[in-house]
Design a protein around this motif. Sequence first.
Motif, mmCIF file in Angstrom:
data_model
loop_
_atom_site.group_PDB
_atom_site.id
_atom_site.type_symbol
_atom_site.label_atom_id
_atom_site.label_comp_id
_atom_site.label_asym_id
_atom_site.label_seq_id
_atom_site.Cartn_x
_atom_site.Cartn_y
_atom_site.Cartn_z
ATOM 1 N N GLU A 66 0.824 -1.211 0.000
ATOM 2 C CA GLU A 66 0.000 0.000 0.000
ATOM 3 C C GLU A 66 0.857 1.259 0.000
ATOM 4 O O GLU A 66 0.479 2.269 -0.591
ATOM 5 N N LEU A 67 2.024 1.201 0.640
ATOM 6 C CA LEU A 67 2.937 2.342 0.602
ATOM 7 C C LEU A 67 3.403 2.621 -0.826
ATOM 8 O O LEU A 67 3.551 3.769 -1.234
ATOM 9 N N GLU A 68 3.626 1.562 -1.589
ATOM 10 C CA GLU A 68 4.033 1.727 -2.984
ATOM 11 C C GLU A 68 2.857 2.211 -3.835
ATOM 12 O O GLU A 68 3.004 3.108 -4.678
ATOM 13 N N ARG A 69 1.709 1.635 -3.599
ATOM 14 C CA ARG A 69 0.536 1.947 -4.426
ATOM 15 C C ARG A 69 0.068 3.387 -4.248
ATOM 16 O O ARG A 69 -0.360 4.028 -5.205
ATOM 17 N N ILE A 70 0.171 3.916 -3.031
ATOM 18 C CA ILE A 70 -0.296 5.284 -2.811
ATOM 19 C C ILE A 70 0.595 6.292 -3.541
ATOM 20 O O ILE A 70 0.136 7.351 -3.972
ATOM 21 N N GLN A 71 1.867 5.946 -3.727
ATOM 22 C CA GLN A 71 2.757 6.821 -4.496
ATOM 23 C C GLN A 71 2.301 6.913 -5.946
ATOM 24 O O GLN A 71 2.334 7.981 -6.563
ATOM 25 N N GLN A 72 1.861 5.784 -6.490
ATOM 26 C CA GLN A 72 1.371 5.768 -7.865
ATOM 27 C C GLN A 72 0.071 6.553 -7.991
ATOM 28 O O GLN A 72 -0.117 7.311 -8.939
ATOM 29 N N VAL A 73 -0.804 6.378 -7.017
ATOM 30 C CA VAL A 73 -2.068 7.119 -7.039
ATOM 31 C C VAL A 73 -1.798 8.622 -7.004
ATOM 32 O O VAL A 73 -2.399 9.398 -7.753
ATOM 33 N N ARG A 74 -0.871 9.032 -6.146
ATOM 34 C CA ARG A 74 -0.539 10.453 -6.040
ATOM 35 C C ARG A 74 0.037 10.981 -7.355
ATOM 36 O O ARG A 74 -0.329 12.085 -7.809
ATOM 37 N N ALA A 75 0.906 10.213 -7.971
ATOM 38 C CA ALA A 75 1.537 10.662 -9.212
ATOM 39 C C ALA A 75 0.530 10.787 -10.354
ATOM 40 O O ALA A 75 0.716 11.610 -11.261
ATOM 41 N N ASN A 76 -0.529 10.000 -10.309
ATOM 42 C CA ASN A 76 -1.507 9.988 -11.395
ATOM 43 C C ASN A 76 -2.712 10.888 -11.140
ATOM 44 O O ASN A 76 -3.674 10.851 -11.912
ATOM 45 N N SER A 77 -2.672 11.690 -10.074
ATOM 46 C CA SER A 77 -3.840 12.473 -9.688
ATOM 47 C C SER A 77 -3.508 13.960 -9.598
ATOM 48 O O SER A 77 -2.480 14.329 -9.029
ATOM 49 N N ARG A 78 -4.397 14.768 -10.124
ATOM 50 C CA ARG A 78 -4.252 16.214 -9.956
ATOM 51 C C ARG A 78 -4.581 16.599 -8.512
ATOM 52 O O ARG A 78 -3.869 17.353 -7.876
ATOM 53 N N ILE A 116 2.297 -13.109 6.226
ATOM 54 C CA ILE A 116 1.567 -11.860 6.453
ATOM 55 C C ILE A 116 2.529 -10.686 6.349
ATOM 56 O O ILE A 116 3.473 -10.565 7.132
ATOM 57 N N GLN A 117 2.307 -9.841 5.373
ATOM 58 C CA GLN A 117 3.145 -8.666 5.153
ATOM 59 C C GLN A 117 2.412 -7.413 5.624
ATOM 60 O O GLN A 117 1.493 -6.940 4.956
ATOM 61 N N THR A 118 2.778 -6.908 6.787
ATOM 62 C CA THR A 118 2.142 -5.696 7.302
ATOM 63 C C THR A 118 3.210 -4.737 7.814
ATOM 64 O O THR A 118 4.331 -5.144 8.142
ATOM 65 N N LEU A 119 2.848 -3.488 7.885
ATOM 66 C CA LEU A 119 3.733 -2.488 8.456
ATOM 67 C C LEU A 119 3.722 -2.577 9.976
ATOM 68 O O LEU A 119 2.750 -3.039 10.578
ATOM 69 N N LYS A 120 4.776 -2.126 10.599
ATOM 70 C CA LYS A 120 4.835 -2.131 12.059
ATOM 71 C C LYS A 120 3.742 -1.253 12.653
ATOM 72 O O LYS A 120 3.182 -1.558 13.705
ATOM 73 N N GLU A 121 3.424 -0.141 11.973
ATOM 74 C CA GLU A 121 2.369 0.752 12.420
ATOM 75 C C GLU A 121 1.482 1.142 11.244
ATOM 76 O O GLU A 121 1.964 1.310 10.113
ATOM 77 N N VAL A 122 0.201 1.276 11.514
ATOM 78 C CA VAL A 122 -0.755 1.752 10.522
ATOM 79 C C VAL A 122 -0.603 3.267 10.374
ATOM 80 O O VAL A 122 -0.400 3.976 11.364
ATOM 81 N N GLN A 123 -0.699 3.761 9.137
ATOM 82 C CA GLN A 123 -0.504 5.183 8.875
ATOM 83 C C GLN A 123 -1.684 5.758 8.094
ATOM 84 O O GLN A 123 -2.279 5.061 7.252
ATOM 85 N N PRO A 124 -2.020 7.019 8.323
ATOM 86 C CA PRO A 124 -2.989 7.692 7.451
ATOM 87 C C PRO A 124 -2.337 8.015 6.117
ATOM 88 O O PRO A 124 -1.107 7.984 5.986
ATOM 89 N N ILE A 125 -3.139 8.347 5.131
ATOM 90 C CA ILE A 125 -2.624 8.624 3.790
ATOM 91 C C ILE A 125 -1.640 9.788 3.802
ATOM 92 O O ILE A 125 -0.605 9.770 3.135
ATOM 93 N N ALA A 126 -1.941 10.826 4.576
ATOM 94 C CA ALA A 126 -1.103 12.032 4.595
ATOM 95 C C ALA A 126 0.278 11.785 5.170
ATOM 96 O O ALA A 126 1.161 12.634 5.042
ATOM 97 N N ALA A 127 0.498 10.640 5.804
ATOM 98 C CA ALA A 127 1.828 10.323 6.331
ATOM 99 C C ALA A 127 2.792 9.951 5.217
ATOM 100 O O ALA A 127 4.010 9.995 5.410
ATOM 101 N N ALA A 128 2.273 9.604 4.036
ATOM 102 C CA ALA A 128 3.131 9.127 2.955
ATOM 103 C C ALA A 128 3.155 10.055 1.748
ATOM 104 O O ALA A 128 4.169 10.139 1.047
ATOM 105 N N VAL A 129 2.049 10.745 1.478
ATOM 106 C CA VAL A 129 1.978 11.605 0.293
ATOM 107 C C VAL A 129 1.229 12.889 0.630
ATOM 108 O O VAL A 129 0.553 12.984 1.657
ATOM 109 N N GLN A 130 1.349 13.860 -0.251
ATOM 110 C CA GLN A 130 0.601 15.106 -0.079
ATOM 111 C C GLN A 130 -0.877 14.849 -0.354
ATOM 112 O O GLN A 130 -1.248 14.271 -1.376
#
Length: 265
Positions: A66-78, A116-130
Motif C-alpha cells: 500500500e505504501l508503494e501503491r499510494i505513491q502511484q495514485v498520487r503521481a496519477n492524480s491532480r 503476512i506482510q504488514t507495516l509495524k504501524e498503521v498510517q494515514p494517507i497524509a503520512a506518505a503523500v501530499q
Amino acid sequence: MNKPRIAVHKFSSCDGCQLTFLNLGEALLQLNEQVEILHFLEAGMSDAETEVDIAFVEGSLSTPNELERIQQVRANSRYLVSIGACATSGGLQALRNLEGQHDNWRDAIYARPEFIQTLKEVQPIAAAVQVDLELWGCPVSSAQILAAIRALLFDVAPIDDRDRVCLECKRQQAVCVLVTGAAPCMGPVTRTGCGALCPRFGRACYGCYGPSETPQTDTLAQRFAGFGLLPDAIARRFLLINSQAPAFLHTGKVFYHSGTGDQDD
C-alpha cells in the motif's frame, strides 16, 4: 469537451466510505453525467493506473504494498482526497499502534504469520503523500463528497468545516446529552459533518468525525472523570475510531496509562 476524470481507490478499510458513493443513488447518476468515473472497484470499474483529475482514497496504509501503491495514485492524480477515518487518521486498525506489539499480535492471530506482510504501524494517507483535502467521518457523508467534487472541479478550495458537533446540535435544536444526561459525549471536541446524528437521538457522540478545531480534550476528559468514569473508560472514548489523531491520542494515552499504572508515553 472531455469530462473531468475521477477514481476511487481502496486501501485497508471496510468499504463503508465507498458505499457512501453508491448510496448517493440518483445523485450518483447525475454526477456520472458530469464526470467520468474510471476506477471504482466497488462499482465495477477497474483502471487503477489511469491519470485522473480527482482521486478519492479510502483506507489506511497497513502494508508495504500500500505504501508503494499510494505513491502511484498520487503521481496519477491532480487532486488527492482522503475520505473517512481510516484514510485520515488510521481508523480502527491503527489501534494496534498503541501497544507496539505488532509481531506478537500477528503471530498469535495467524497460523502462518510468515506469509503476512504488514507495516509495524498503521498510517494515514497524509503520512506518505501530499493530500489536497481530508474528509473525516466513519463513514464520510454524501454531502461532503458532492461538495468536494463541485469545488475541486472549479478549482475552488473546498470548505473545511471544523465546527464542533455542539454547534450542529444547537442548529438542530437537539437537547444536550452531556449537560442534561451526564452522558460522556465527545461532541465538544469532535468536528461536525454528521448532522449531530447521535445526540439528536439521545446518544452521546463517540467522535467518529475526528477532532474539531482547537479541541479542549483534556478539559473534556476531566469532565468525564467528574461523571465517575474510570480512566480506562475515559481513554476508550478518545482511543477509538480516530485514535491516532494527535489531540485524541494525547489525552487518551494519559488516561490509558493512568488506568494501567504505566506512566510511559
